[in-house]
Design a protein around this motif. Structure first.
Motif, short mmCIF file in Angstrom:
data_model
loop_
_atom_site.label_atom_id
_atom_site.label_comp_id
_atom_site.label_asym_id
_atom_site.label_seq_id
_atom_site.Cartn_x
_atom_site.Cartn_y
_atom_site.Cartn_z
N CYS A 321 19.85 -42.95 31.41
CA CYS A 321 21.17 -43.43 31.83
C CYS A 321 22.03 -43.84 30.65
O CYS A 321 21.54 -44.16 29.57
N SER A 322 23.33 -43.84 30.89
CA SER A 322 24.29 -44.41 29.95
C SER A 322 24.22 -45.92 30.00
O SER A 322 23.70 -46.51 30.96
N CYS A 409 21.03 -31.69 27.37
CA CYS A 409 21.46 -33.09 27.45
C CYS A 409 22.19 -33.48 26.19
O CYS A 409 22.12 -32.78 25.15
N SER A 410 22.90 -34.60 26.27
CA SER A 410 23.67 -35.08 25.14
C SER A 410 23.70 -36.60 25.17
O SER A 410 23.93 -37.20 26.23
N GLY A 411 23.45 -37.23 24.03
CA GLY A 411 23.52 -38.68 23.91
C GLY A 411 24.38 -39.08 22.73
O GLY A 411 24.23 -38.52 21.63
N ARG A 486 26.31 -38.29 17.71
CA ARG A 486 25.89 -37.59 18.93
C ARG A 486 24.76 -36.60 18.63
O ARG A 486 24.77 -35.94 17.58
N ASP A 488 22.75 -33.46 20.68
CA ASP A 488 22.65 -32.58 21.85
C ASP A 488 21.30 -31.90 21.85
O ASP A 488 20.83 -31.42 20.80
N HIS A 553 26.40 -43.18 25.56
CA HIS A 553 26.89 -42.30 26.61
C HIS A 553 25.92 -41.12 26.74
O HIS A 553 25.60 -40.46 25.75
N TYR A 554 25.51 -40.86 27.98
CA TYR A 554 24.52 -39.81 28.22
C TYR A 554 25.04 -38.82 29.24
O TYR A 554 25.68 -39.20 30.23
N GLN A 555 24.74 -37.55 29.01
CA GLN A 555 25.11 -36.49 29.95
C GLN A 555 23.98 -35.47 30.00
O GLN A 555 23.45 -35.06 28.97
N ARG A 556 23.63 -35.08 31.23
CA ARG A 556 22.63 -34.02 31.42
C ARG A 556 23.27 -32.87 32.17
O ARG A 556 24.00 -33.08 33.15
N ASN A 557 23.02 -31.67 31.72
CA ASN A 557 23.59 -30.49 32.36
C ASN A 557 22.48 -29.58 32.87
O ASN A 557 21.39 -29.55 32.33
#
Length: 557
Positions: A321-322, A409-411, A486, A488, A553-557
């Motif tokens: 999670c972010s 994913c990206s953090g 960042r 990825d 900040h976290y994003q999963r694709n």
């Protein structure tokens, strides 16, 4: 017969069809490092526990209503204190620590059993208990080492431990010792089982006992698989069957896990698969009871790519999670584990408080130094203070981690560097035995950003850090005391577990730096876990500086 037919029908439906408006479960069900799972159901909630070894707090407990959306709700312990190695002193516990926890619910309480993968007193088995899965957990007993063990309560409440390759013993009713003379082999390994048989999980269904184990079989034409032994009499003969032998998703065969039933009486299997740099991921399969055997997979015995969800309409949840670091609620944490020499129950269940709490998605690399981090000194920020002079990232205390996830994913973090001291190093890494690292170094009055490739060498016994090979790929001078970093990750099949690295001076425009498609690897001889995002700050000259982390900040694709 009705139950058997129901299970077969549900197994087929799960694999091949679902109703309009239902979002299918996509395998891997958890595309992250969640090895050695045990799963139970209490009421309408499923609980899952996994291995996190040297990360603290440890033995994460995750919860789900639908076997698809999981969140971490607690940890069985906050620290292990049997040795200074847990504090990254006099060695380390990389790849060791907590392994293969067993989770049970009995007599209105949650129970957990695990044994660190260590020799001597450090490897003693912990039995812990809690009134609810979220905790607080306390140590109930310490026993001798049981490898990859499961705790099991029979219908009459008699407790057992199944462990190793076909070993079992009975515990006393108070779960504080082994019944003398009860330790025995309950099956003998067959001649063609040349590999390991481990990861035992035991359930009882319709009066029959089932022991599930992973078989690392090396016989010609055989693959890694899940085998099952069954009996109606614990003192009688056990039969064997292969219940899952399936490759999946372009990766080799998978096994090790358990099966669990729903309130309606249907069954599902949860097994992990090695997937390279991301670690060991979890898959979900239907279970079809055929001739009294729990056969995992679809009608072809394969793990399905998609399944009908067990329950629809549950909110999306995640184990990564972010965080804006605004969680400052003070509370009493769960048990701080006492040293092996402290044998009394009182000494072994000492509770301690902490000034603030992190979200449960975070884990520290080894035991944290509590006085050297804060969420309250600058509200809305995580402050990481240097507190010990070390040579490298692998010895740095208070490195904060989260799992990386597939398929991509990206953090990203925002760092205030204004209070760094000469020799301090902070940043963000794709962290493992081989790491891709973004490091801001304070050199006199200058701030320099480096992207480097780092490789740690450890001794086999003490896991002591003997050497860190560091290759600096690219360097950038920073003109301001704030930077955004960042990482990825790309774990799609065929993409070779690639990590790429970026920085920004305004939080909007990103510049790639250093290695392109840096390859993340899984190495069982060192960390034995998947790659992690790691936020770090350590001193190489003098302690006392700090950095403030504004957000992750976290994003999963």
């Amino acid at each position: 017969m009705k139950r058997l037919i129901s299970s077969i029908v549900v197994g087929c439906a799960c694999a091949f069809a679902w109703g309009a408006g239902q979002t299918p479960v996509e395998n891997p069900m958890l595309w992250a490092d969640v090895p050695d799972p045990d799963v139970i159901r209490v009421g309408d909630t499923f609980y899952l526990v996994s291995t996190t070894m040297h990360l603290m707090p440890g033995a994460p407990v995750m919860a789900s209503k639908d076997l698809n959306n999981w969140e971490t709700v607690g940890y069985i312990f906050d620290k292990l204190t049997d040795s200074p190695k847990y504090d990254l002193q006099e060695g380390s516990v990389y790849g060791r620590g907590q392994w293969a926890t067993s989770l049970k619910y009995h007599d209105g309480k949650f129970w957990a059993l695990f044994a660190p993968n260590e020799s001597g007193p450090m490897g003693q088995t912990y039995i812990c208990t809690a009134p609810k899965a979220e905790g607080p957990w306390t140590i109930h007993a310490r026993l001798r080492h049981f490898h990859d063990a499961t705790l099991f309560f029979d219908d009459d409440g008699t407790p057992y431990v199944f462990y190793g390759t076909g070993q079992m013993c009975q515990l006393t009713r108070d779960l504080k010792s082994v019944v003398e003379g009860s330790d025995r082999k309950y099956f003998e390994r067959e001649e063609d089982e040349k590999g390991l048989l481990e990861g035992t999980r035991v359930i009882k269904h319709h009066g029959t006992y089932y022991a599930l184990l992973i078989s690392h079989v090396y016989a010609p034409g055989r693959h890694r698989r899940e085998v099952c032994y069954r009996t109606k009499d614990l003192n009688g003969k056990w039969e064997k069957n292969v219940v899952l032998e399936s490759d999946f998703g372009g990766f080799p065969y998978l096994a090790q896990g358990t099966i669990v039933d729903t309130e309606e009486g249907d069954w599902y299997g949860i097994m992990f698969q090695d997937r390279g740099g991301v670690g060991r991921v979890l898959t979900l399969s239907p279970v079809r009871w055929i001739d009294g055997w729990p056969m995992l997979g679809d009608e072809q015995g394969k793990v399905p790519a998609t399944m009908r969800p067990y329950r629809s309409g549950e909110p999306a949840k995640a184990i990564v999670c972010s965080d804006d670091f605004s969680n400052v609620e003070c509370r009493v944490l769960s048990v701080e584990f006492a040293t092996a020499s402290e044998t009394t129950a009182a000494a072994n269940s000492t509770l301690y408080t902490q000034h603030s709490t992190l979200k449960k998605c975070w884990q520290w690399n080894h035991n944290p130094i509590d006085k050297a981090w804060s969420l309250t000194e600058r509200p809305g920020y995580l402050r990481l203070k240097t507190n010990r002079v070390v040579d490298n990232l692998y010895l740095a205390p208070n490195t904060l981690t989260q799992r990386m996830e597939g398929p991509t994913c990206s953090g990203a973090v925002s760092l205030d560097l204004s209070k760094m001291k000469d020799g301090d190093c902070c940043g963000l890494a794709a962290f493992n035995g081989d790491s891709g690292v973004l490091t801001v170094k304070k050199k006199g009055r200058k701030l320099v950003l480096e992207m480097s490739e780092q490789n740690v060498q450890l001794t086999d016994r003490e896991k002591a850090v003997t050497k860190v090979d560091e290759k600096v790929v690219e360097t950038v001078d920073l003109k301001q005391p704030k930077v955004w970093l960042r990482v990825d990750g790309d774990f799609q099949p065929g993409h070779k577990d690639a990590a790429n690295f970026f920085y920004s001076t305004d939080g909007e425009n990103w510049t790639q730096i250093g290695s392109q498609n840096y390859r993340m690897v899984f190495d069982y001889r060192r960390f034995f876990m998947g790659s992690k995002f790691a936020i770090f700050n350590y001193a190489t000259k003098k302690a006392g500086g700090w950095v403030d982390v504004d957000f992750f900040h976290y994003q999963r694709n």
